[in-house]
Design a protein around this motif. Structure first.
Motif, mmCIF file in Angstrom:
data_model
loop_
_atom_site.group_PDB
_atom_site.id
_atom_site.type_symbol
_atom_site.label_atom_id
_atom_site.label_comp_id
_atom_site.label_asym_id
_atom_site.label_seq_id
_atom_site.Cartn_x
_atom_site.Cartn_y
_atom_site.Cartn_z
ATOM 1 N N GLU A 255 0.838 -1.203 0.000
ATOM 2 C CA GLU A 255 0.000 0.000 0.000
ATOM 3 C C GLU A 255 0.878 1.259 0.000
ATOM 4 N N ASP A 256 0.306 2.371 -0.471
ATOM 5 C CA ASP A 256 1.050 3.634 -0.514
ATOM 6 C C ASP A 256 1.043 4.376 0.813
ATOM 7 N N LEU A 257 -0.088 4.344 1.534
ATOM 8 C CA LEU A 257 -0.234 5.160 2.732
ATOM 9 C C LEU A 257 -0.439 4.299 3.971
ATOM 10 N N CYS A 258 0.231 4.686 5.048
ATOM 11 C CA CYS A 258 0.121 3.968 6.318
ATOM 12 C C CYS A 258 -0.231 4.958 7.428
ATOM 13 N N LEU A 259 -1.075 4.512 8.355
ATOM 14 C CA LEU A 259 -1.463 5.307 9.511
ATOM 15 C C LEU A 259 -0.847 4.705 10.764
ATOM 16 N N TRP A 260 -0.322 5.576 11.622
ATOM 17 C CA TRP A 260 0.387 5.148 12.819
ATOM 18 C C TRP A 260 -0.140 5.895 14.028
ATOM 19 N N ASP A 261 -0.059 5.255 15.188
ATOM 20 C CA ASP A 261 -0.373 5.941 16.437
ATOM 21 C C ASP A 261 0.699 7.001 16.665
ATOM 22 N N ALA A 262 0.283 8.255 16.815
ATOM 23 C CA ALA A 262 1.239 9.357 16.888
ATOM 24 C C ALA A 262 2.022 9.373 18.195
ATOM 25 N N SER A 263 1.542 8.672 19.203
ATOM 26 C CA SER A 263 2.250 8.629 20.476
ATOM 27 C C SER A 263 3.257 7.489 20.557
ATOM 28 N N SER A 264 2.872 6.331 20.013
ATOM 29 C CA SER A 264 3.705 5.143 20.156
ATOM 30 C C SER A 264 4.439 4.735 18.883
ATOM 31 N N GLY A 265 3.962 5.201 17.730
ATOM 32 C CA GLY A 265 4.526 4.759 16.465
ATOM 33 C C GLY A 265 4.030 3.388 16.041
ATOM 34 N N LYS A 266 3.012 2.881 16.707
ATOM 35 C CA LYS A 266 2.463 1.568 16.365
ATOM 36 C C LYS A 266 1.559 1.670 15.138
ATOM 37 N N LEU A 267 1.670 0.686 14.246
ATOM 38 C CA LEU A 267 0.861 0.687 13.033
ATOM 39 C C LEU A 267 -0.618 0.586 13.368
ATOM 40 N N GLY A 268 -1.400 1.489 12.798
ATOM 41 C CA GLY A 268 -2.840 1.437 12.966
ATOM 42 C C GLY A 268 -3.528 0.821 11.777
ATOM 43 N N LYS A 269 -3.120 1.256 10.558
ATOM 44 C CA LYS A 269 -3.811 0.772 9.367
ATOM 45 C C LYS A 269 -2.967 1.042 8.134
ATOM 46 N N ARG A 270 -3.014 0.114 7.196
ATOM 47 C CA ARG A 270 -2.468 0.336 5.863
ATOM 48 C C ARG A 270 -3.649 0.640 4.948
ATOM 49 N N VAL A 271 -3.574 1.772 4.243
ATOM 50 C CA VAL A 271 -4.679 2.216 3.404
ATOM 51 C C VAL A 271 -4.466 1.666 2.004
ATOM 52 N N ASN A 272 -5.415 0.879 1.542
ATOM 53 C CA ASN A 272 -5.280 0.173 0.273
ATOM 54 C C ASN A 272 -5.558 1.128 -0.891
ATOM 55 N N VAL A 273 -4.531 1.890 -1.265
ATOM 56 C CA VAL A 273 -4.697 2.882 -2.323
ATOM 57 C C VAL A 273 -3.333 3.159 -2.947
ATOM 58 N N GLN A 274 -3.357 3.522 -4.212
ATOM 59 C CA GLN A 274 -2.165 3.979 -4.912
ATOM 60 C C GLN A 274 -2.389 5.449 -5.268
ATOM 61 N N VAL A 275 -1.474 6.312 -4.866
ATOM 62 C CA VAL A 275 -1.652 7.750 -5.074
ATOM 63 C C VAL A 275 -0.437 8.330 -5.784
ATOM 64 N N ASN A 276 -0.656 9.464 -6.456
ATOM 65 C CA ASN A 276 0.470 10.208 -7.027
ATOM 66 C C ASN A 276 1.119 11.107 -5.989
ATOM 67 N N ARG A 277 0.297 11.708 -5.115
ATOM 68 C CA ARG A 277 0.788 12.533 -4.016
ATOM 69 C C ARG A 277 -0.168 12.389 -2.838
ATOM 70 N N SER A 278 0.377 12.484 -1.649
ATOM 71 C CA SER A 278 -0.445 12.579 -0.447
ATOM 72 C C SER A 278 -0.331 13.992 0.100
ATOM 73 N N TRP A 279 -1.479 14.606 0.404
ATOM 74 C CA TRP A 279 -1.487 15.967 0.929
ATOM 75 C C TRP A 279 -2.088 16.018 2.331
ATOM 76 N N GLY A 280 -1.867 14.987 3.118
ATOM 77 C CA GLY A 280 -2.286 15.021 4.507
ATOM 78 C C GLY A 280 -3.726 14.597 4.720
ATOM 79 N N TRP A 281 -4.443 15.356 5.560
ATOM 80 C CA TRP A 281 -5.762 14.965 6.054
ATOM 81 C C TRP A 281 -6.848 15.919 5.575
ATOM 82 N N TRP A 282 -8.013 15.340 5.258
ATOM 83 C CA TRP A 282 -9.228 16.107 4.961
ATOM 84 C C TRP A 282 -10.009 16.317 6.249
ATOM 85 N N ASP A 283 -10.225 15.246 6.992
ATOM 86 C CA ASP A 283 -10.772 15.299 8.344
ATOM 87 C C ASP A 283 -10.253 14.068 9.074
#
Length: 312
Positions: free
Chosen positions: A235-263
């Protein structure tokens, strides 16, 4: 990279949008930006909207309007998260120093805050979430490459800058703020490193991939951190717990660019659509839930326009 015109100006070029847009505040609005190859799609209740964009030059959105104005004399312009101000990087040195220029809150107000000495430059301004401070990355040219050396933090209200050289910093690093504005964060080798404002290392998350792009790699709550997934994942994008660095989720998507968060539950990304490109809101399963902008293939190829999304 700095060029050296005679004067940093605030001369502007108006870019008009359809005149009916401003009168349809309660309806979805399509805003075509002439001669740029970008069409925005805005809806009532959107958590963010485009406050600026950059192609071959930076543009700021006009106050309470659906038009944008080009600002000459700047290489970058980023509006504050809470509005009212924008921070820019000048195309020129003032004497032998680089500068951060803060525009606003008044229409003709601007303040130049000097930073590093020539031949160093600064790049990639990031605001704290409260709009009180800015960080820029210090770079030195080596051959044809610009290499990170550290950062400058700027207290906008006090008009003071603090330069910090960071030993061992990743050469392609860019610094941004942690959600509480107390730490600086950058990509480091195959992960992410947190620094105190004096440059001391706080902690390092190894093996989580490089910070995603956009104005904020942290979710609105500050609990999640998005990166480009490390090479061991498909996967292209991964989400992590910001306090521990533990993997939360791998987002099943292919992107040209990631621009952060919408909400909190959606990411911002650029994806290819047919022969062109779209800016989309993605849910955390990687599905497009809203098309936010269309970018023509010619525009993307020529300039890779960057749209700056800030809270509505």
């Amino acid at each position: 990279m700095k060029t050296l015109p005679l004067l940093v100006g605030l001369a502007v070029l108006g870019i008009a949008a359809p005149s009916a847009a401003a009168s349809r505040l309660d309806d979805p609005v399509d805003i075509e930006i002439p001669h740029v190859g970008v069409t925005l799609h805005e809806q009532p209740g959107d958590p963010k909207r485009v406050a600026a964009f950059a192609t071959d030059k930076p543009y700021l959105r006009d106050k309470d309007a659906d038009t944008f104005t080009a600002k000459k004399g700047f290489v970058e312009l980023i509006p504050a998260p809470k509005g009212g101000r924008a921070v820019g990087l000048s195309t020129t040195y003032a004497g032998n120093r680089d500068s951060v220029i803060v525009i606003g809150p008044g229409p003709r107000q601007s303040v130049r805050i000097k930073t590093v000495k020539q031949p160093l430059v600064t790049d990639a301004p990031y605001w704290t979430r409260d709009g009180g401070k800015v960080v820029v990355t210090i770079q030195r040219k080596s051959g044809k490459k610009w290499l990170a050396q550290g950062f400058v933090t700027v207290d906008v209200r006090a008009r003071k800058a603090r330069t910090v050289t960071v030993p061992g910093v990743a050469k392609d690093a860019y610094f941004e703020w942690s959600p509480d504005g107390r730490s600086l964060v950058s990509s480091y080798k195959d992960g992410v490193r947190f620094y105190r404002p004096n440059g001391q290392v706080e902690r390092t998350f190894t093996g989580i991939g490089a910070l995603a792009g956009g104005e904020d790699a942290f979710s609105p709550s500050g609990k999640q951190l998005v990166t480009y997934c490390p090479a061991r994942y498909d996967e292209d994008l991964c989400l992590w717990d910001a306090s521990s660095g533990k993997l939360g989720k791998r987002v099943n998507v292919q992107v040209n660019r990631s621009w952060g968060w919408w909400d909190e539950d959606h990411l911002l990304a650029v994806v290819k659509q047919g022969g062109a490109y779209q800016v989309v809101a993605l849910d955390l399963q990687g599905q497009t839930t809203q098309v936010l902008a269309d970018i023509t293939a010619a525009s993307w190829k020529k300039n890779e326009p960057y749209l700056v999304y800030t809270p509505s």
